[in-house]
Structures are given as C-alpha cells and as structure tokens.
Enzyme design. Structure first.
Site, mmCIF file in Angstrom:
data_model
loop_
_atom_site.group_PDB
_atom_site.id
_atom_site.type_symbol
_atom_site.label_atom_id
_atom_site.label_comp_id
_atom_site.label_asym_id
_atom_site.label_seq_id
_atom_site.Cartn_x
_atom_site.Cartn_y
_atom_site.Cartn_z
ATOM 1 N N HIS A 153 -0.330 48.344 87.628
ATOM 2 C CA HIS A 153 -0.194 48.505 89.071
ATOM 3 C C HIS A 153 -0.122 47.137 89.735
ATOM 4 C CE1 HIS A 153 -2.163 52.758 88.967
ATOM 5 N NE2 HIS A 153 -0.865 52.802 88.800
ATOM 6 N N TYR A 158 -5.102 56.317 92.417
ATOM 7 C CA TYR A 158 -4.640 56.978 91.200
ATOM 8 C C TYR A 158 -5.785 57.430 90.304
ATOM 9 C CZ TYR A 158 -1.637 57.524 87.083
ATOM 10 O OH TYR A 158 -0.969 58.014 86.003
ATOM 11 N N HIS A 179 2.345 62.079 82.920
ATOM 12 C CA HIS A 179 1.627 61.445 84.025
ATOM 13 C C HIS A 179 0.168 61.902 84.049
ATOM 14 C CE1 HIS A 179 1.060 59.374 87.769
ATOM 15 N NE2 HIS A 179 0.775 60.480 88.430
ATOM 16 N N LYS A 213 7.490 48.521 85.965
ATOM 17 C CA LYS A 213 8.272 48.562 87.202
ATOM 18 C C LYS A 213 8.545 47.152 87.705
ATOM 19 C CE LYS A 213 6.885 53.085 89.023
ATOM 20 N NZ LYS A 213 6.279 53.793 90.166
ATOM 21 N N ARG A 261 -1.643 59.915 81.518
ATOM 22 C CA ARG A 261 -1.873 58.568 82.055
ATOM 23 C C ARG A 261 -3.070 58.578 83.003
ATOM 24 N NH1 ARG A 261 0.606 53.624 83.680
ATOM 25 N NH2 ARG A 261 0.740 53.273 85.934
ATOM 26 N N ARG A 304 3.450 54.522 81.273
ATOM 27 C CA ARG A 304 4.335 55.501 81.884
ATOM 28 C C ARG A 304 5.281 56.040 80.815
ATOM 29 N NH1 ARG A 304 4.128 50.950 85.289
ATOM 30 N NH2 ARG A 304 3.233 51.358 87.363
#
Length: 306
Positions: free
Chosen positions: A274, A283, A248, A177, A251, A153
């Site tokens: 993820h 995705y 993005h 994250k 990615r 990211r």
C-alpha cells in the site's frame, strides 16, 4: 453529446499523455479519469466555458452536485473529485490556471465494504485438505498457498516469473501498482508448494510459449487473473466447511491474521504494497479482544486490579 471545445479537449489529451508518460498511472485509472473529465468538459461547454483557464471552483462544485443529483455512488463521486483535482493541479503547474480550484473541493467519504475473511483454523483446513494430485493440483495448491502466505494481489501473483523467487531468502519479488517493486516474505508451506509445482507440475504444462511465467494455465500460457479467481472459488467449494472467498478475501485474511499475530501496521503496509498507511487501516481490522489485550499490556492503567 455536446461537442467539446478544442482547447479543453487538447488540455485533456495532454493531461492523459502526462498520466501515462510521467506519472506511470495504470491504463485502468487513465481510462477512468478520461471518462470522468470528458463528462466535466461536456458540462462546462454546456455552460459556455470553452477554455481551461475558465475552470473555477464554482463550476467544479456545480458539476459534482449534478453528479450527486443523478444518483452517482460515493465511490464514483470520490473518483470524479480526484480526477478533477488531478486535472486542475496539472493545469496550475503548467501555468494555465493562476490558482488551483481543485484544492477547495471536499472529498466525499467512500463506503468500503470489507471482504469476508477466513479464520486461521479455516485457512489451515483449506490448505491441508486440498487435493494436490497431478500438475493442476500442485499448481492450485501453490496458488492458494502464495495468495494466503504472502497477501499479494491476484494480478501480482499472475505476473510472477520464476526468477522472482529467492528460495534462499524465502521471498518473492513483486511488481505492484504504479510499477512499484517490493520484496515479500513467504512462509515454508508456500515455498514448499512452489518447489513441488516447479519440480513435478509446471514441466507437464509448459510449452515453447510459456516463457518465464511462474504459474501456467492448462494450455501452457501465463495464468490469467480470471482463471486464478476461478481456482480459488472452486477449491474452497471442493474442500467444504470454509466460507467462499475471492483472492482479495485471502489477501484481507492475510492482513488480519498478521495483525492478530502481533505485526505492526507499518509492516503490514509494506507486505501488502500500500502506498498509504490509511489504505492499510481501512483494509485491515483487528479483533476487539486483541485491542483490549494491547491496552492491558501497554497502558499504565490498562490492567484492572484483582
């Protein structure tokens, strides 16, 4: 706005502290949940519900139905449903609610628009034709090589420190994250671009305040995600013959090209960071031709007789 009852407000404040301290939820998500649940509490107060123990599934469904009537998007409805579920689950675990009404809520299906992707030839054209002259050029090439070569990211890229590189193993350590750390492999072009940047680019931009940041802005501070996005758009426009993409989009291109090259979904999930395989399935996408090739190779009746 209708005044919020002290008991509900106190429960919300305690839940907010729980998100920050115990679940390590990002500040952005915490603010979103706070806003969603403040709206729920205001709605409940209008109906005369003043205690957390009085929250039930009928009230939650009525609140969500009102959100739908007000024209809220599917994404907003899904987030508000998730916020309500998390709140009631927390109250149930604390013994405030005997049963958890959030378990009875359905989840609105979100419409996710997949970002554009670049072809493998397009990626090669972009990275081979970029002007990498001078410190800024070396930095920009390294930024795009890492974004495409690792699938990180943009926030993760900007958070990298020099010590996060393991040149010997060809990997980078990424803080993703939720504070989850992962190790991501990078190819030789990305590793080479980083070494060129560290050798001949970064020293020219570094200042006493640069600290350990891997990528720097023109003033010597840590590169900001907004600046990194601007770099990607500008470099793509400069090279030409390649559709405009955001970080993005790069990615997403990484994930797509990994799958097209034969990578399994679990590996792509780990590379992208993820938490759920479902997210990776949404995705990424695989070309219909590759699916047909897999079917022909793996299924006993996949190949047609000549």
């Amino acid at each position: 706005m209708t005044p919020v009852s002290n008991a509900l407000e106190e429960a919300l404040s305690e839940f907010e502290r729980h998100l920050r301290a115990e679940r390590d939820v990002s500040p952005h998500t915490t603010r979103a949940y706070r806003g969603d649940l403040s709206d729920l509490i205001a709605y409940a107060t209008d109906l005369g519900v003043t205690e957390p123990a009085e929250l039930d599934v009928s009230l939650l469904r009525a609140w969500l139905a009102r959100q739908h009537a007000l024209g809220r998007s599917r994404a907003t409805l899904a987030r508000r449903t998730a916020a309500a579920r998390a709140f009631t689950r927390h109250l149930h675990r604390r013994g405030v609610l005997q049963d958890d009404p959030g378990l009875l809520l359905g989840t609105p299906k979100r419409q996710r628009a997949l970002p554009g992707v670049i072809t493998q030839d397009g990626a090669a054209h972009l990275l081979d034709k970029m002007d990498a002259q001078g410190p800024v050029g070396l930095r920009d090439l390294a930024v795009l090589e890492v974004l495409y070569g690792t699938g990180v990211r943009v926030s993760e890229l900007c958070g990298l420190d020099i010590d996060d590189l393991d040149a010997g193993r060809g990997t980078i350590r990424v803080l993703g994250k939720g504070g989850r750390e992962r190790t991501v492999p990078m190819g030789e072009p990305a590793a080479r671009a980083i070494q060129d940047w560290l050798r001949a680019g970064r020293p020219a931009l570094a200042t006493e305040d640069s600290g350990p940041a891997l990528f720097l802005g023109t003033r010597g501070g840590r590169l900001h995600p907004t600046s990194a996005r601007r770099i990607v758009h500008a470099r793509i426009a400069e090279v030409g013959q390649v559709p405009d993409l955001s970080p993005h989009g790069l990615r997403h291109s990484t994930a797509t090209h990994l799958l097209e090259g034969g990578a399994d979904l679990r590996s792509v999930q780990e590379i992208l960071g993820h938490a759920s395989l479902q997210t990776t399935q949404i995705y990424t996408h695989v070309s219909a031709e590759r699916l047909k090739q897999v079917h022909r190779r793996a299924h006993p009746r996949g190949s047609q007789a000549d």
